[in-house]
Design a protein around this motif. Sequence first.
Motif, PDB file in Angstrom:
ATOM      1  N   LYS A  75       1.020  -1.121  -0.026  1.00  0.00           N
ATOM      2  CA  LYS A  75       0.087  -0.046  -0.021  1.00  0.00           C
ATOM      3  C   LYS A  75       1.052   1.195   0.161  1.00  0.00           C
ATOM      4  O   LYS A  75       1.677   1.523   0.879  1.00  0.00           O
ATOM      5  N   GLN A  76       0.826   1.915  -1.016  1.00  0.00           N
ATOM      6  CA  GLN A  76       1.632   3.280  -1.310  1.00  0.00           C
ATOM      7  C   GLN A  76       3.162   2.937  -0.872  1.00  0.00           C
ATOM      8  O   GLN A  76       3.896   3.621  -0.257  1.00  0.00           O
ATOM      9  N   GLY A  77       3.538   1.865  -1.670  1.00  0.00           N
ATOM     10  CA  GLY A  77       5.096   1.516  -1.584  1.00  0.00           C
ATOM     11  C   GLY A  77       5.551   0.805  -0.253  1.00  0.00           C
ATOM     12  O   GLY A  77       6.654   0.354  -0.344  1.00  0.00           O
ATOM     13  N   GLN A  78       4.554   0.610   0.407  1.00  0.00           N
ATOM     14  CA  GLN A  78       4.847  -0.214   1.668  1.00  0.00           C
ATOM     15  C   GLN A  78       4.454  -1.569   2.018  1.00  0.00           C
ATOM     16  O   GLN A  78       3.312  -1.731   1.680  1.00  0.00           O
ATOM     17  N   VAL A  79       5.106  -2.424   2.346  1.00  0.00           N
ATOM     18  CA  VAL A  79       4.941  -3.796   2.590  1.00  0.00           C
ATOM     19  C   VAL A  79       3.834  -3.798   3.727  1.00  0.00           C
ATOM     20  O   VAL A  79       4.286  -3.458   4.484  1.00  0.00           O
ATOM     21  N   ILE A  80       2.506  -4.239   3.217  1.00  0.00           N
ATOM     22  CA  ILE A  80       1.642  -4.584   4.517  1.00  0.00           C
ATOM     23  C   ILE A  80       1.197  -5.921   4.602  1.00  0.00           C
ATOM     24  O   ILE A  80       0.269  -6.147   5.430  1.00  0.00           O
ATOM     25  N   ALA A  81       1.848  -6.806   3.673  1.00  0.00           N
ATOM     26  CA  ALA A  81       1.535  -8.163   3.866  1.00  0.00           C
ATOM     27  C   ALA A  81       1.785  -8.917   5.248  1.00  0.00           C
ATOM     28  O   ALA A  81       2.809  -8.520   5.921  1.00  0.00           O
ATOM     29  N   PRO A  82       0.850  -9.771   5.713  1.00  0.00           N
ATOM     30  CA  PRO A  82       1.218 -10.470   6.991  1.00  0.00           C
ATOM     31  C   PRO A  82       2.579 -11.326   7.085  1.00  0.00           C
ATOM     32  O   PRO A  82       2.909 -11.895   5.939  1.00  0.00           O
ATOM     33  N   GLU A  83       3.217 -11.284   8.032  1.00  0.00           N
ATOM     34  CA  GLU A  83       4.466 -12.243   8.246  1.00  0.00           C
ATOM     35  C   GLU A  83       3.994 -13.550   8.441  1.00  0.00           C
ATOM     36  O   GLU A  83       3.029 -13.977   9.241  1.00  0.00           O
ATOM     37  N   SER A  84       4.726 -14.226   7.687  1.00  0.00           N
ATOM     38  CA  SER A  84       4.383 -15.819   7.652  1.00  0.00           C
ATOM     39  C   SER A  84       5.506 -16.199   7.036  1.00  0.00           C
ATOM     40  O   SER A  84       6.020 -15.590   5.930  1.00  0.00           O
ATOM     41  N   SER A  85       5.894 -17.581   7.298  1.00  0.00           N
ATOM     42  CA  SER A  85       6.978 -18.335   6.396  1.00  0.00           C
ATOM     43  C   SER A  85       6.382 -19.423   5.686  1.00  0.00           C
ATOM     44  O   SER A  85       6.820 -20.299   5.017  1.00  0.00           O
ATOM     45  N   ILE A  86       4.830 -19.582   5.646  1.00  0.00           N
ATOM     46  CA  ILE A  86       4.164 -20.451   4.733  1.00  0.00           C
ATOM     47  C   ILE A  86       4.274 -19.966   3.367  1.00  0.00           C
ATOM     48  O   ILE A  86       4.071 -19.120   2.992  1.00  0.00           O
ATOM     49  N   LEU A  87       4.732 -21.084   2.647  1.00  0.00           N
ATOM     50  CA  LEU A  87       4.984 -21.032   1.126  1.00  0.00           C
ATOM     51  C   LEU A  87       4.114 -21.759   0.415  1.00  0.00           C
ATOM     52  O   LEU A  87       3.459 -22.683   0.769  1.00  0.00           O
ATOM     53  N   HIS A  88       3.520 -20.954  -0.611  1.00  0.00           N
ATOM     54  CA  HIS A  88       2.465 -21.469  -1.585  1.00  0.00           C
ATOM     55  C   HIS A  88       2.684 -20.849  -2.986  1.00  0.00           C
ATOM     56  O   HIS A  88       3.328 -19.912  -3.184  1.00  0.00           O
ATOM     57  N   PRO A  89       2.052 -21.634  -3.986  1.00  0.00           N
ATOM     58  CA  PRO A  89       2.034 -21.091  -5.116  1.00  0.00           C
ATOM     59  C   PRO A  89       1.141 -19.614  -4.926  1.00  0.00           C
ATOM     60  O   PRO A  89       0.318 -19.432  -4.149  1.00  0.00           O
ATOM     61  N   ARG A  90       1.616 -18.667  -5.902  1.00  0.00           N
ATOM     62  CA  ARG A  90       0.601 -17.549  -5.524  1.00  0.00           C
ATOM     63  C   ARG A  90       0.447 -16.970  -6.848  1.00  0.00           C
ATOM     64  O   ARG A  90       1.177 -17.081  -7.902  1.00  0.00           O
ATOM     65  N   THR A  91      -0.118 -16.039  -7.030  1.00  0.00           N
ATOM     66  CA  THR A  91      -0.713 -15.221  -8.260  1.00  0.00           C
ATOM     67  C   THR A  91      -0.993 -13.771  -7.507  1.00  0.00           C
ATOM     68  O   THR A  91      -1.994 -13.620  -6.706  1.00  0.00           O
ATOM     69  N   ALA A  92      -0.574 -12.653  -8.147  1.00  0.00           N
ATOM     70  CA  ALA A  92      -0.796 -11.467  -7.651  1.00  0.00           C
ATOM     71  C   ALA A  92      -0.700 -10.171  -8.659  1.00  0.00           C
ATOM     72  O   ALA A  92      -0.257 -10.685  -9.878  1.00  0.00           O
ATOM     73  N   VAL A  93      -1.096  -9.323  -8.706  1.00  0.00           N
ATOM     74  CA  VAL A  93      -1.112  -8.254  -9.513  1.00  0.00           C
ATOM     75  C   VAL A  93      -0.809  -6.803  -8.363  1.00  0.00           C
ATOM     76  O   VAL A  93      -1.086  -6.644  -7.346  1.00  0.00           O
ATOM     77  N   GLY A  94       0.221  -6.044  -9.287  1.00  0.00           N
ATOM     78  CA  GLY A  94       0.526  -4.829  -8.696  1.00  0.00           C
ATOM     79  C   GLY A  94       0.543  -3.626  -9.702  1.00  0.00           C
ATOM     80  O   GLY A  94       0.465  -3.791 -10.988  1.00  0.00           O
ATOM     81  N   ILE A  95       0.616  -2.439  -9.125  1.00  0.00           N
ATOM     82  CA  ILE A  95       0.555  -1.469 -10.315  1.00  0.00           C
ATOM     83  C   ILE A  95       1.661  -0.307  -9.565  1.00  0.00           C
ATOM     84  O   ILE A  95       1.728  -0.047  -8.580  1.00  0.00           O
ATOM     85  N   ASP A  96       2.192   0.452 -10.700  1.00  0.00           N
ATOM     86  CA  ASP A  96       3.045   1.425 -10.363  1.00  0.00           C
ATOM     87  C   ASP A  96       2.434   2.659  -9.594  1.00  0.00           C
ATOM     88  O   ASP A  96       1.271   2.909  -9.585  1.00  0.00           O
ATOM     89  N   GLU A  97       3.390   3.555  -8.961  1.00  0.00           N
ATOM     90  CA  GLU A  97       2.933   4.591  -8.368  1.00  0.00           C
ATOM     91  C   GLU A  97       1.951   5.609  -9.438  1.00  0.00           C
ATOM     92  O   GLU A  97       0.941   6.315  -9.151  1.00  0.00           O
ATOM     93  N   ASN A  98       2.307   5.822 -10.618  1.00  0.00           N
ATOM     94  CA  ASN A  98       1.669   6.660 -11.522  1.00  0.00           C
ATOM     95  C   ASN A  98       0.581   5.931 -12.296  1.00  0.00           C
ATOM     96  O   ASN A  98      -0.291   6.302 -13.339  1.00  0.00           O
ATOM     97  N   ALA A  99       0.105   4.723 -11.851  1.00  0.00           N
ATOM     98  CA  ALA A  99      -1.012   3.905 -12.669  1.00  0.00           C
ATOM     99  C   ALA A  99      -0.833   3.840 -14.163  1.00  0.00           C
ATOM    100  O   ALA A  99      -1.643   3.637 -15.006  1.00  0.00           O
ATOM    101  N   ARG A 100       0.410   3.602 -14.627  1.00  0.00           N
ATOM    102  CA  ARG A 100       0.848   3.522 -15.819  1.00  0.00           C
ATOM    103  C   ARG A 100       1.246   2.010 -16.348  1.00  0.00           C
ATOM    104  O   ARG A 100       1.470   1.678 -17.409  1.00  0.00           O
ATOM    105  N   GLN A 101       1.582   1.279 -15.146  1.00  0.00           N
ATOM    106  CA  GLN A 101       2.016  -0.216 -15.575  1.00  0.00           C
ATOM    107  C   GLN A 101       1.478  -1.018 -14.417  1.00  0.00           C
ATOM    108  O   GLN A 101       1.624  -0.997 -13.342  1.00  0.00           O
ATOM    109  N   LEU A 102       0.931  -2.283 -15.166  1.00  0.00           N
ATOM    110  CA  LEU A 102       0.210  -3.314 -14.352  1.00  0.00           C
ATOM    111  C   LEU A 102       1.481  -4.607 -14.451  1.00  0.00           C
ATOM    112  O   LEU A 102       1.771  -4.629 -15.365  1.00  0.00           O
ATOM    113  N   VAL A 103       1.497  -5.057 -13.301  1.00  0.00           N
ATOM    114  CA  VAL A 103       2.340  -6.213 -13.215  1.00  0.00           C
ATOM    115  C   VAL A 103       1.759  -7.416 -12.572  1.00  0.00           C
ATOM    116  O   VAL A 103       0.992  -7.312 -11.631  1.00  0.00           O
ATOM    117  N   PHE A 104       1.730  -8.589 -13.377  1.00  0.00           N
ATOM    118  CA  PHE A 104       1.148  -9.735 -13.034  1.00  0.00           C
ATOM    119  C   PHE A 104       2.255 -10.774 -12.490  1.00  0.00           C
ATOM    120  O   PHE A 104       3.190 -10.940 -13.440  1.00  0.00           O
TER     121      PHE A 104
END
Length: 191
Positions: A74-103
């Motif tokens: 959120k606004q460049g800061q990691v807010i994910a919960p701390e955990s050592s549990i590993l799983h397959p993951r799918t995520a999406v992110g967007i840059d600060e200027n909303a010009r680039q989506l990252v999958f």
Amino acid sequence: GMIPATSPGQRPTYKLGGHCDILGLAVADAVERSGPTPSSWSLWQDPDGRWHVDVFPAGQIAQQAISGFGPLLKQGQVIAPESSILHPRTAVGIDENARQLVFVVVDGRQPGVSEGMSEQELADFLKNLGCWNALNLDGGGSSVLVKGPSPRILNNPSVGRSPRPVPVMIGVRALKNAPEALAKPANSNHQ
């Protein structure tokens, strides 16, 4: 959630053609398939064509939308919960200027091939890719990367080469005139 619901503690039995209750916001071509869940994050496109990765505002109209399981950045800061549990993951992110989506699709649950990532590792990874806001979409057997037009699986899903059916997916389509579309002025409605 599958319909009928499975018993508590039992994994859902995903089957092709099965009925399900979509959890969270799902919109396709301005038609809402499932409403937003209060304070849940989503990837959504507004009527002007701009993409957002955050809480879907009350009263907002979406052209396309999909929800996930929790914010990672959120606004460049990691807010994910701390955990050592590993799983397959799918995520999406967007840059600060909303010009680039990252999958991002992460394989996992395959000793010696890929163990997966924790949510915090995934958040750090997306931040290093330049994301400002990011959302954990799903994981496990749903983390499958497919390329078309004759669909083929590009990753090593934890469920093997016969992925389970999922009710909501993200598709990305390349435009034939993509270089021309990207050259439009910044005040254009095209992103």
